[in-house]
Scaffold this active site. Structure first.
Site, PDB file in Angstrom:
ATOM      1  N   SER A  33      -4.819 -13.234  -2.329  1.00  0.00           N
ATOM      2  CA  SER A  33      -4.050 -12.815  -1.146  1.00  0.00           C
ATOM      3  C   SER A  33      -4.706 -13.191   0.177  1.00  0.00           C
ATOM      4  O   SER A  33      -4.140 -12.928   1.241  1.00  0.00           O
ATOM      5  CB  SER A  33      -3.809 -11.299  -1.184  1.00  0.00           C
ATOM      6  OG  SER A  33      -5.021 -10.587  -1.110  1.00  0.00           O
TER       7      SER A  33
ATOM      8  N   LYS B 264      -2.629  -1.923   2.442  1.00  0.00           N
ATOM      9  CA  LYS B 264      -3.112  -2.953   3.354  1.00  0.00           C
ATOM     10  C   LYS B 264      -2.606  -2.691   4.783  1.00  0.00           C
ATOM     11  O   LYS B 264      -3.355  -2.838   5.758  1.00  0.00           O
ATOM     12  CB  LYS B 264      -2.661  -4.328   2.878  1.00  0.00           C
ATOM     13  CG  LYS B 264      -3.339  -4.774   1.585  1.00  0.00           C
ATOM     14  CD  LYS B 264      -2.846  -6.143   1.134  1.00  0.00           C
ATOM     15  CE  LYS B 264      -3.576  -6.599  -0.114  1.00  0.00           C
ATOM     16  NZ  LYS B 264      -3.142  -7.934  -0.576  1.00  0.00           N
TER      17      LYS B 264
END
Length: 718
Positions: free
Chosen positions: A600, A643
């Protein structure tokens, strides 16, 4: 007749009397044996002894008695008695025969000794006659009756601890719902025990063995709650949040409620420490009506902890699976196996046999006949609901991971922690510390600062410790008479807890070349991941890129993909760029103590490298997450809510995420978290990312999808 002749005749008569008493005993004993054999045969048991050989031996001794005038030896008379006392039936009471004989013979003249022997035999005859009458009038076979009667006769006591223990054990054996294999084994071992000296080491081993088998909950099952609505209510009462985990748990319980409990589910809770895995498992036990038992396997390397030791070993014991089931006192409990990802590894990095032992426990196709080596009989674990916990799914042995239903615990958002603190943690620490509720209060702003400024975790353990510290400090002031109550606010929090862990604005507000901020999802929740790109002066190569920091294989590959992609996009970003002038580059990931891996970071790597190559600065206040392919496509990632929580806490105003996560943004991210950003950009390609992230003069507006929000709490513009 001479005196010697007279004595000789007297001794011979006494000896014959003894022989007659022995013969009478044998005759009655033969009747007893017949009754016993009939009873034993009816119960499919086996008693192996035969009186015929003993009777024949006694008859031969009577025939060979000396004539008148011959000396009668005490040894001959004693041999008659010893033959009788050695009958296998009397081995049920070996501790009675020898002392009786010794008392009869010790330190007496020959005639007195023979008379004493005669009395011993008469006593034996009377006892056996009583046994015969008792057996004739009884419908059950009690192998302990001879031992009990003999012992009472010798000691004058009616109770014997060993006999009473065996009687209790026999009753328990009759009542216990053993499996066929277990019952056969138990009855065989119990029969051995009744014929042993209770002081012997073998008797002690058999007693321990039978005790462990009797402690196991054979055939004991608790009634289960099949009401899913009730189960959901209990889970919601005990835990706030964890919506996705609760849904998956209820899904696994639905089929069991409809079809019964033929096969209980085996679930694996995976998530950061302190997120409530073990406590939620206990709530599942309460919701389903099961008893719960817990076993931690962290660091365990020896398979005998699971399967037990063979009985041939000194100090052998059952394994911890069967021992824990005995503690639960139920054959269908909820069995929690903690820290399965921390199994100890043998030399060379393999798990050895410990994972194979656990596989037999957790495999639904095998656990209906789990083999504990100490028990030596199969145990059915198929109706036991197993819940295993782990922090890292990749560290679970692959064979075990394949057998369980994985339920992921991602962690708690700040808003979740606020509710958890108010509903559960604060009342708990108030009770633990002894402070009265009216003596302490905490404002919402202060509680928020404790969560964001004094803890860095996905769970709530550290938060509870901080709240406990506040309660203790407040109690000190109350007991010292300094205040009747203490109110904690955002302004006075540092007086009690000291300085916060660090600044809440690690995402730079300034435009910088070669520096980007990614978003990672770690074992302790979401985290901002800085990426720094600079020149590499420690190489002889003319071009290329290297990476430093505690990173894994996947991230190293992402660095290479990002470099190639950035070189391809450089001409478009800065026309006329001379690529031959680009020297070797180095990517550094700060925070070397924390391992980093995963795909990611692809878009932030591409952005930071493109910024360094072109000299275009990365826009301040921007954080991003997303995987990128070599063709520039941006792909979805996991842990979006956590996140975004990290980005908001660290001062980001704009967040770039993959368009593939649009559904997650709508369903998993609460609106109050989205409101803390100025905008959230949904990117499909790396061009969308670079257009937003890099500061480019005279750049026309693109059609990238943007969601605008009011901005974060402090209202600072990007």
């Amino acid at each position: 007749m001479s005196e010697a002749n007279h004595n000789n005749q007297l001794l011979k008569k006494l000896s014959k009397d003894i022989v007659e008493e022995v013969a009478k005993c044998l005759a009655v004993q033969s009747e007893v044996a017949t009754i016993l054999q009939d009873l034993v045969k009816a119960r499919r048991a086996v008693v192996q002894y035969d009186l015929r050989d003993v009777v024949a031996a006694i008859d031969s001794e009577i025939i060979s008695l000396p004539n008148d005038g011959d000396e009668i030896s005490l040894g001959m008379a004693k041999s008659f008695v010893m033959r009788y006392l050695s009958l296998p039936f009397l081995q049920l009471r070996p501790h009675i025969a020898a002392p009786s004989l010794q008392r009869a013979l010790k330190g007496k003249p020959l005639a007195d000794q023979l008379n004493a022997l005669k009395r011993v035999m008469q006593d034996e005859l009377r006892l056996i006659s009583q046994e015969r009458d008792q057996l004739s009038n009884s419908n059950s076979f009690d192998p302990l009756a001879p031992m009990n009667a003999q012992n009472a006769q010798m000691t004058g006591q009616q109770d014997n601890p060993f006999v009473e223990e065996l009687r209790e054990m026999e009753e328990k054996i009759k009542e216990t719902k053993f499996s066929p294999e277990a019952r056969e084994k138990v009855e065989k071992e119990f029969k051995k025990l009744t014929g042993m000296n209770p002081q012997s080491a073998d008797a002690e081993k058999i007693r321990d063995y039978l005790g462990h088998l009797l402690d196991y909950p054979w055939g004991i099952y608790t009634d289960l709650n099949s009401d899913i609505a009730s189960a959901k209510k209990i889970l919601d009462e005990d835990h706030y949040g964890l919506k996705k985990a609760k849904e998956e748990i209820l899904d696994s319980l639905v089929s069991q409620a409809r079809v019964g409990e033929a096969k209980a589910p085996i679930i694996c809770f995976v998530g950061p420490p302190g997120t409530g895995k073990t406590s939620l498992a206990k709530s599942v036990a309460r919701a389903t009506g099961r008893k719960s038992v817990r076993l931690s396997v962290g660091g365990m390397t020896d398979e005998t902890n699971i399967r037990g030791h063979r009985r041939t070993y000194v100090g052998s014991m059952p394994g911890q699976i069967t021992s824990s089931m005995a503690k639960a006192k139920s054959s269908n409990p909820l069995f929690i196996i903690d820290e399965i990802d921390k199994l100890g590894r043998a030399q060379g990095g393999s798990y050895g046999a410990i994972d194979s032992a656990l596989l037999e426990v957790l495999d639904p196709e095998q656990n209906d006949s789990f083999g504990d080596r100490y028990f030596d009989v199969p145990v059915d674990l198929s109706r036991t609901m197993f819940v295993v916990t782990a922090n890292n799914l990749s560290e679970i042995p692959p064979a075990l991971r394949d057998r369980v239903e994985v339920v992921e615990f991602s962690g708690y958002l700040t808003e979740d922690k606020m509710e958890i603190a108010k509903r559960y943690l604060l009342p708990d620490v108030i009770e633990e510390t002894g402070i009265k509720p009216e003596e302490i209060s905490i404002s919402d702003d202060a509680l928020l600062d404790v969560i964001e400024g004094y803890t860095r975790e996905a769970g709530a353990r550290q938060l509870k410790r901080k709240l406990k510290t506040l309660c203790q400090k407040a109690l000190r002031e109350v007991l010292a008479g300094e205040a009747s109550s203490v109110h904690f606010t955002k302004d006075n929090l540092t007086e009690y807890l000291g300085k916060p862990l660090g600044s809440s604005s690690t995402v730079s507000r300034e435009n910088q070349v070669g520096i980007g901020h990614g978003l990672a999802w770690t074992a302790v929740g979401g985290k901002v991941l800085p990426v720094e790109v600079g020149e590499n002066y420690n190489t002889s190569q003319s071009r290329g890129i290297s990476a430093t920091g505690n990173i894994g294989k996947v991230m190293k590959e992402s660095v290479q993909v990002a470099f190639n992609l950035a070189m391809k996009k450089a001409d478009k970003l800065k026309p006329g760029l001379k690529k031959e002038d680009i020297g070797p580059l180095s990517v550094h990931f700060p925070g070397g103590a924390v391992p980093k891996d995963g795909p990611s970071a692809g878009i932030v790597l591409t952005t930071a490298i493109a910024s360094k190559i072109t000299g275009l600065p990365v826009r301040g206040g921007v954080a991003m997450t997303g995987e990128v392919t070599s063709m520039g496509e941006v792909r979805a990632i996991g842990g979006l809510a956590y996140k975004l929580q990290a980005a908001a806490n660290d001062g980001a105003k704009t967040v770039i995420i993959p368009k593939g996560n649009e559904k997650d943004l709508e369903e998993e991210v609460p609106s109050h978290l989205k409101d803390r950003f100025n905008e959230i950009v949904l990117a499909e390609t790396i061009d969308d990312v670079l257009d937003v992230a890099l500061v480019q003069e005279n750049k026309p507006a693109n059609d990238v999808v943007r969601q605008n929000f009011p901005g974060n709490r402090d209202g600072v513009a990007p």
